[in-house]
Design a protein around this motif. Structure first.
Motif, PDB file in Angstrom:
ATOM      1  N   ARG A  13      29.510  48.948  38.335  1.00 54.23           N
ATOM      2  CA  ARG A  13      29.932  48.102  37.226  1.00 54.23           C
ATOM      3  C   ARG A  13      31.376  48.363  36.789  1.00 54.23           C
ATOM      4  O   ARG A  13      31.937  47.600  36.018  1.00 54.23           O
ATOM      5  N   ASP A  14      31.995  49.428  37.277  1.00 55.71           N
ATOM      6  CA  ASP A  14      33.382  49.726  36.908  1.00 55.71           C
ATOM      7  C   ASP A  14      34.406  49.205  37.905  1.00 55.71           C
ATOM      8  O   ASP A  14      35.544  48.967  37.544  1.00 55.71           O
ATOM      9  N   GLY A  25      32.633  44.928  41.463  1.00 54.19           N
ATOM     10  CA  GLY A  25      31.680  45.830  42.083  1.00 54.19           C
ATOM     11  C   GLY A  25      31.981  46.147  43.532  1.00 54.19           C
ATOM     12  O   GLY A  25      31.395  47.055  44.109  1.00 54.19           O
ATOM     13  N   ILE A  26      32.896  45.416  44.143  1.00 55.29           N
ATOM     14  CA  ILE A  26      33.246  45.642  45.541  1.00 55.29           C
ATOM     15  C   ILE A  26      34.450  46.578  45.623  1.00 55.29           C
ATOM     16  O   ILE A  26      35.445  46.378  44.933  1.00 55.29           O
ATOM     17  N   THR A  27      34.335  47.607  46.468  1.00 52.22           N
ATOM     18  CA  THR A  27      35.448  48.529  46.699  1.00 52.22           C
ATOM     19  C   THR A  27      36.230  48.044  47.917  1.00 52.22           C
ATOM     20  O   THR A  27      35.676  47.993  49.021  1.00 52.22           O
ATOM     21  N   PRO A  28      37.500  47.673  47.731  1.00 50.82           N
ATOM     22  CA  PRO A  28      38.302  47.218  48.875  1.00 50.82           C
ATOM     23  C   PRO A  28      38.383  48.290  49.960  1.00 50.82           C
ATOM     24  O   PRO A  28      38.405  49.488  49.671  1.00 50.82           O
ATOM     25  N   MET A  29      38.390  47.860  51.195  1.00 52.62           N
ATOM     26  CA  MET A  29      38.524  48.707  52.377  1.00 52.62           C
ATOM     27  C   MET A  29      37.339  49.637  52.593  1.00 52.62           C
ATOM     28  O   MET A  29      37.415  50.583  53.356  1.00 52.62           O
ATOM     29  N   ASP A  30      36.229  49.395  51.900  1.00 51.13           N
ATOM     30  CA  ASP A  30      35.001  50.158  52.158  1.00 51.13           C
ATOM     31  C   ASP A  30      34.032  49.200  52.832  1.00 51.13           C
ATOM     32  O   ASP A  30      33.199  48.574  52.190  1.00 51.13           O
ATOM     33  N   ASP A  31      34.161  49.106  54.138  1.00 46.39           N
ATOM     34  CA  ASP A  31      33.355  48.154  54.899  1.00 46.39           C
ATOM     35  C   ASP A  31      31.943  48.655  55.158  1.00 46.39           C
ATOM     36  O   ASP A  31      31.095  47.918  55.635  1.00 46.39           O
ATOM     37  N   THR A  53      26.187  51.359  37.716  1.00 48.05           N
ATOM     38  CA  THR A  53      26.825  52.669  37.629  1.00 48.05           C
ATOM     39  C   THR A  53      28.301  52.495  37.319  1.00 48.05           C
ATOM     40  O   THR A  53      28.970  51.645  37.898  1.00 48.05           O
ATOM     41  N   GLY A  54      28.798  53.325  36.407  1.00 49.72           N
ATOM     42  CA  GLY A  54      30.210  53.296  36.084  1.00 49.72           C
ATOM     43  C   GLY A  54      30.637  54.523  35.321  1.00 49.72           C
ATOM     44  O   GLY A  54      29.807  55.235  34.750  1.00 49.72           O
ATOM     45  N   ASP A  55      31.936  54.787  35.316  1.00 51.87           N
ATOM     46  CA  ASP A  55      32.488  55.947  34.624  1.00 51.87           C
ATOM     47  C   ASP A  55      32.748  55.688  33.152  1.00 51.87           C
ATOM     48  O   ASP A  55      33.125  56.592  32.422  1.00 51.87           O
ATOM     49  N   SER A  56      32.553  54.460  32.720  1.00 47.21           N
ATOM     50  CA  SER A  56      32.786  54.129  31.318  1.00 47.21           C
ATOM     51  C   SER A  56      31.450  53.941  30.603  1.00 47.21           C
ATOM     52  O   SER A  56      30.445  53.592  31.214  1.00 47.21           O
ATOM     53  N   PHE A  57      31.465  54.174  29.305  1.00 45.24           N
ATOM     54  CA  PHE A  57      30.267  53.928  28.516  1.00 45.24           C
ATOM     55  C   PHE A  57      30.117  52.429  28.322  1.00 45.24           C
ATOM     56  O   PHE A  57      31.091  51.721  28.081  1.00 45.24           O
ATOM     57  N   LEU A  61      27.650  43.629  27.236  1.00 50.94           N
ATOM     58  CA  LEU A  61      27.155  43.082  28.493  1.00 50.94           C
ATOM     59  C   LEU A  61      28.023  43.582  29.640  1.00 50.94           C
ATOM     60  O   LEU A  61      29.233  43.427  29.621  1.00 50.94           O
ATOM     61  N   PRO A  62      27.410  44.208  30.653  1.00 46.30           N
ATOM     62  CA  PRO A  62      28.195  44.676  31.794  1.00 46.30           C
ATOM     63  C   PRO A  62      28.744  43.504  32.607  1.00 46.30           C
ATOM     64  O   PRO A  62      28.228  42.392  32.539  1.00 46.30           O
ATOM     65  N   LYS A  63      29.782  43.774  33.382  1.00 49.27           N
ATOM     66  CA  LYS A  63      30.408  42.741  34.211  1.00 49.27           C
ATOM     67  C   LYS A  63      29.542  42.336  35.392  1.00 49.27           C
ATOM     68  O   LYS A  63      29.769  41.305  36.000  1.00 49.27           O
ATOM     69  N   VAL A  64      28.571  43.182  35.743  1.00 51.52           N
ATOM     70  CA  VAL A  64      27.634  42.869  36.827  1.00 51.52           C
ATOM     71  C   VAL A  64      26.226  42.866  36.241  1.00 51.52           C
ATOM     72  O   VAL A  64      25.942  43.586  35.293  1.00 51.52           O
ATOM     73  N   ALA A  65      25.365  42.066  36.804  1.00 53.23           N
ATOM     74  CA  ALA A  65      24.012  41.929  36.272  1.00 53.23           C
ATOM     75  C   ALA A  65      23.208  43.214  36.488  1.00 53.23           C
ATOM     76  O   ALA A  65      23.073  43.684  37.612  1.00 53.23           O
ATOM     77  N   CYS A  66      22.715  43.797  35.400  1.00 55.88           N
ATOM     78  CA  CYS A  66      21.880  44.996  35.480  1.00 55.88           C
ATOM     79  C   CYS A  66      21.131  45.174  34.168  1.00 55.88           C
ATOM     80  O   CYS A  66      21.569  44.699  33.127  1.00 55.88           O
TER      81      CYS A  66
END
Length: 124
Positions: A13-14, A25-31, A53-57, A61-66
């Motif tokens: 979510r971060d 939610g997508i990490t660039p260059m992590d195929d 999952t994220g490093d922020s509290f 509403l999170p940016k991704v559905a959860c």
């Protein structure tokens, strides 16, 4: 609230590089792995949920559905997936991720520990 929930999917979510054209939610260059990792169900009687999952509290509403949030689950799921190790994750909802979360968390920590212990004892 105040129940055990088995995680059926972890999402990031971060991670937000949407200005560069990636989905949140997508990490660039992590195929190797997508921004969501599905887990095989283990406990038939527990409700299932998606954990962001994220490093922020999280306080809204999170940016991704959860339905659940944590700070480490996606990383654990990613390592387990890369090592081909099954991960079973059960979460206890201690708070509503709002302004009173820190008070709710303290108040419900023991109850959550008791419920997790009871679940563990059913496995014996």
């Amino acid at each position: 609230a105040h129940e055990l929930v088995e995680v059926k999917r972890f999402v990031q979510r971060d991670m937000d590089v949407s200005p560069l054209g990636f989905e949140v939610g997508i990490t660039p260059m992590d195929d190797h792995l997508p921004g969501a990792i599905d887990l095989e169900p283990f406990f038939a009687h527990l409700p299932k949920g998606v954990c962001g999952t994220g490093d922020s509290f999280e306080t809204g509403l999170p940016k991704v559905a959860c339905q659940l949030v944590d700070m480490e689950g996606y990383a654990l799921a990613k390592v387990c997936r890369k090592l081909d190790v099954r991960l079973i994750s059960v979460k206890y909802i201690t708070d509503g991720a709002d302004d009173s979360a820190h008070l709710d968390w303290e108040e419900n920590l023991l109850l959550g520990a008791q419920k997790l212990l009871n679940l563990y004892q059913t496995l014996k």
